[in-house]
Scaffold this active site. Sequence first.
Site, PDB file in Angstrom:
ATOM      1  CG  HIS A   1      -5.847  -8.987  -9.505  1.00 35.21           C
ATOM      2  ND1 HIS A   1      -5.757  -7.851  -8.744  1.00 35.21           N
ATOM      3  CD2 HIS A   1      -7.143  -9.098  -9.848  1.00 35.21           C
ATOM      4  CE1 HIS A   1      -6.963  -7.310  -8.620  1.00 35.21           C
ATOM      5  NE2 HIS A   1      -7.820  -8.050  -9.286  1.00 35.21           N
TER       6      HIS A   1
ATOM      7  NE  ARG B   1      -7.278  -1.644  -8.514  1.00 38.49           N
ATOM      8  CZ  ARG B   1      -7.198  -2.398  -9.595  1.00 38.49           C
ATOM      9  NH1 ARG B   1      -7.045  -1.832 -10.776  1.00 38.49           N
ATOM     10  NH2 ARG B   1      -7.287  -3.703  -9.515  1.00 38.49           N
TER      11      ARG B   1
END
Length: 625
Positions: free
Chosen positions: A250, A270
């Site tokens: 990740h 995000r």
Amino acid sequence: MTEIERLQFDVVVIGAGGAGLRAAIEARLQGKKTAIISKSLFGKAHTVMAEGGAAAAMGNANPNDNWQVHFRDTMRGGKFLNNWRMAELHAKEAPDRVWELEAWGALFDRTKEGKISQRNFGGHEYPRLAHVGDRTGLELIRTCQQKIVSLQQDDHKELGDYDAKIQVFAETTITRLLKDDEGKICGAFGYIRETGKFVVFEAPAVVLATGGIGKSFKVTSNSWEYTGDGHALALLAGASLINMEFVQFHPTGMVWPPSVKGILVTESVRGDGGVLRNSEGKRFMFEYIPDVFKAQYATTEEEGDRWYEDPENNRRPPELLPRDEVARAINSEVKAGRGSPHGGVFLDIASRLKPEQIIKRLPSMHHQFKELADVDITAEPMEVGPTCHYVMGGVEVDPDTGAALVPGLFAAGEVSGGMHGSNRLGGNSLSDLLVFGRRAGLGAAEYASEVTVTVPESEVEAAMAEALAPYEREGGENPYAVHQELQQTMNDLVGIIRREGELEQAIEALGKLRERVGSVSVEGGRGYHPGWHLALDLRNMVLVSECVARAALERQESRGGHTRDDYPQMSAEWRKLNLVCRSSDGTVELKRQDMEPMREDLIGLFDRDELKKYLTEDELPAEEN
Ligand code: FAD
């Protein structure tokens, strides 16, 4: 003589995360006497940590969304190595599974019109993640547990016993699957953590739902449970694992302070507008858009920013590229000397949203940074870097039923392979757990209706001897030292960027570690003995790590969660191949296996030009005249 408890069930589900709970609910709904076993406390599975949401093309936030778009996104994210039948079932059934969860009491966030709210995530063309703030996994588990309690109340009313049809065994670790003389699964052997007492679960059908393998790596978002038990149990029972080389790093784990390195920073940061910057303050992701994604991603900051308000007329910002792309980009920036003070990059939401919006949308992240790093994310950027997060590879299963290659064995959730190809899109795991958990529960229940089994005594004796072996050795290896070395080896030699020589070194090191696991010793009583537990888990971690390293050495291309420095290109020839691991005696055998060609109607969902990026010439559909 060591005491062993013996219990009989129709279906035994190993794992009480989202996949295990959904499988158990289904088996019970089919009338089967079902056991759910978890090595952690009930309610503390890994699924609880899932923050962002469950991806399902319900079309609530954008009516253009549908299963075909979700299928396309999933295949693109997995770089076309996905088992396309699984990706199809997943995209088609995920909305029903989310609505079903709502009917069972899940309290999702809502849109203004009162529908289930859906948020943006990397690689998803439309806002698609049904969510509960950033605590979606917790709500999924809470709801499934509530459903189980309601089923137990029904059983009590009808049969006078809450446990009559569905019984929970928390803090119970399975160490071996048992097979009968015909080679069918006939149960599972394990120990109760509190007492160290052994228990045999006799059952014709076993569903593996044990999650991932992250604890083999040093920097990981995964918790202590993720020691690859289900992967190893399947291998040792004669089943196969596919595509173990694909491990997802990740892009955004915490990098500081060292005690919390690896803990996840959800992609929702995000999705909700957070941007990545290097030490020069530059939004570097615009430099890292690969050709295959150029058409779908904004090339300027202005366009990327406009997309949050007007997604119809703008392309999405490159911070929302699939995880493998973002993780590699961060890795490159740090290597080029443009990293943050603690070896990551900056993730900035503070300059993008108002403090009250951040606290409302990302309460766990706000709390996590304040508590663990003394950083107020409403006022300053976070420092983030790649962390081992998810394994795409897993037990090879029949897409429709979850059946593995050994009769009576089923698998669902992160422990199974195929669905996500070479890279999983965020949010696709929670929906995967629900879709394939249900299917595996159904498959196991149907199988159990037709089969009876008897557990051979020799199987139980062998499993018990294996579990007691660390007590029999004196002055052997310390399990913690072996674990540390394993984690360092995997991090350094089989990590985010791989090279032939390093992988060979890793395989040699893993061979030695395998031998050392055979001489690990422990002392003391068996009740709550973490050293003994680790001594037994080590067999699994080393075996599964060997699968990862061998497959990573074999695959001479870069794709999704497998990046080879020495073979940087994605190869259409390699896309036709799955790598399959088996193990009859504790060592790993690897072979190549052809992928089944995608069904024509599914191929027809893509433009021919796009297919050219992934398929060989002979696989492409004929050109229209
Ligand atoms: P788990 O939930 O891990 O459950 C495994 C179970 O197996 C546990 O009960 C464990 O105790 C048990 N078990 C293991 N070994 C044994 C054994 N030997 N004997 C008995 N029991 C055993 N995915 C998304 O889709 N959306 C997200 O927003 C998201 N966020 C995430 C955030 C974090 C921090 C992490 C780490 C992952 C996230 N993921 C997300 C991924 C997702 O959470 C996992 O892939 C998923 O929850 C795995 O579910 P599972 O049911 O397969 O396994």
